[in-house]
Design a protein around this motif. Structure first.
Motif, PDB file in Angstrom:
ATOM      1  N   ILE A   1      20.209  69.645 -50.212  1.00 29.60           N
ATOM      2  CA  ILE A   1      19.931  70.363 -48.972  1.00 29.60           C
ATOM      3  C   ILE A   1      20.183  71.835 -49.250  1.00 29.60           C
ATOM      4  O   ILE A   1      21.299  72.230 -49.584  1.00 29.60           O
ATOM      5  CB  ILE A   1      20.817  69.855 -47.827  1.00 29.60           C
ATOM      6  CG1 ILE A   1      20.542  68.371 -47.583  1.00 29.60           C
ATOM      7  CG2 ILE A   1      20.584  70.680 -46.581  1.00 29.60           C
ATOM      8  CD1 ILE A   1      21.498  67.722 -46.609  1.00 29.60           C
ATOM      9  N   ILE A   2      19.135  72.642 -49.123  1.00 34.07           N
ATOM     10  CA  ILE A   2      19.200  74.063 -49.436  1.00 34.07           C
ATOM     11  C   ILE A   2      19.144  74.857 -48.142  1.00 34.07           C
ATOM     12  O   ILE A   2      18.278  74.631 -47.301  1.00 34.07           O
ATOM     13  CB  ILE A   2      18.025  74.489 -50.353  1.00 34.07           C
ATOM     14  CG1 ILE A   2      17.945  73.585 -51.585  1.00 34.07           C
ATOM     15  CG2 ILE A   2      18.126  75.948 -50.735  1.00 34.07           C
ATOM     16  CD1 ILE A   2      19.131  73.693 -52.489  1.00 34.07           C
ATOM     17  N   GLY A   3      20.065  75.791 -47.984  1.00 40.88           N
ATOM     18  CA  GLY A   3      20.086  76.650 -46.807  1.00 40.88           C
ATOM     19  C   GLY A   3      19.208  77.877 -47.010  1.00 40.88           C
ATOM     20  O   GLY A   3      18.364  77.916 -47.900  1.00 40.88           O
ATOM     21  N   PRO A   4      19.395  78.906 -46.208  1.00 40.98           N
ATOM     22  CA  PRO A   4      18.600  80.132 -46.346  1.00 40.98           C
ATOM     23  C   PRO A   4      18.840  80.800 -47.700  1.00 40.98           C
ATOM     24  O   PRO A   4      19.976  80.889 -48.156  1.00 40.98           O
ATOM     25  CB  PRO A   4      19.104  81.026 -45.222  1.00 40.98           C
ATOM     26  CG  PRO A   4      19.802  80.118 -44.273  1.00 40.98           C
ATOM     27  CD  PRO A   4      20.296  78.966 -45.073  1.00 40.98           C
ATOM     28  N   VAL A   5      17.762  81.255 -48.334  1.00 39.81           N
ATOM     29  CA  VAL A   5      17.838  81.863 -49.657  1.00 39.81           C
ATOM     30  C   VAL A   5      17.029  83.140 -49.654  1.00 39.81           C
ATOM     31  O   VAL A   5      15.923  83.180 -49.125  1.00 39.81           O
ATOM     32  CB  VAL A   5      17.279  80.906 -50.739  1.00 39.81           C
ATOM     33  CG1 VAL A   5      17.245  81.576 -52.088  1.00 39.81           C
ATOM     34  CG2 VAL A   5      18.103  79.642 -50.806  1.00 39.81           C
ATOM     35  N   GLN A   6      17.582  84.195 -50.231  1.00 43.14           N
ATOM     36  CA  GLN A   6      16.844  85.448 -50.420  1.00 43.14           C
ATOM     37  C   GLN A   6      16.966  85.834 -51.883  1.00 43.14           C
ATOM     38  O   GLN A   6      18.069  86.093 -52.372  1.00 43.14           O
ATOM     39  CB  GLN A   6      17.404  86.555 -49.546  1.00 43.14           C
ATOM     40  CG  GLN A   6      16.681  87.869 -49.733  1.00 43.14           C
ATOM     41  CD  GLN A   6      17.282  88.982 -48.892  1.00 43.14           C
ATOM     42  OE1 GLN A   6      18.367  88.834 -48.342  1.00 43.14           O
ATOM     43  NE2 GLN A   6      16.582  90.083 -48.798  1.00 43.14           N
TER      44      GLN A   6
END
Length: 72
Positions: free
Chosen positions: A4-9
């Motif tokens: 499960i990946i959250g917000p990424v920049q």
């Protein structure tokens, strides 16, 4: 196992791999070409380079030197 990946920049990636979650096989590929004259790529603590007239032949008649597309 799923990830499960959250917000990424990601601002920039240079010469690296960005992986999210599970993977079976990662095969990064790159190629480069450089032209250097006599004594241009010396490294060390104390270097003495004595060169006369130095010239590098940069005429390259090859269309593709090292293809990386399709290499596994």
């Amino acid at each position: 196992m799923p990830a499960i990946i959250g917000p990424v920049q990601i601002i920039s990636v240079g010469g690296g791999i960005v992986q999210f979650g599970d993977t079976l096989y990662i095969s990064p590929k790159s190629n480069a070409k450089s032209n250097s004259g006599a004594g241009a790529v010396n490294t060390g603590g104390f270097i003495i380079t004595n060169n006369g007239l130095s010239a590098s032949n940069v005429l390259d008649t090859n269309l593709v030197d090292q293809p990386t597309i399709g290499n596994l």
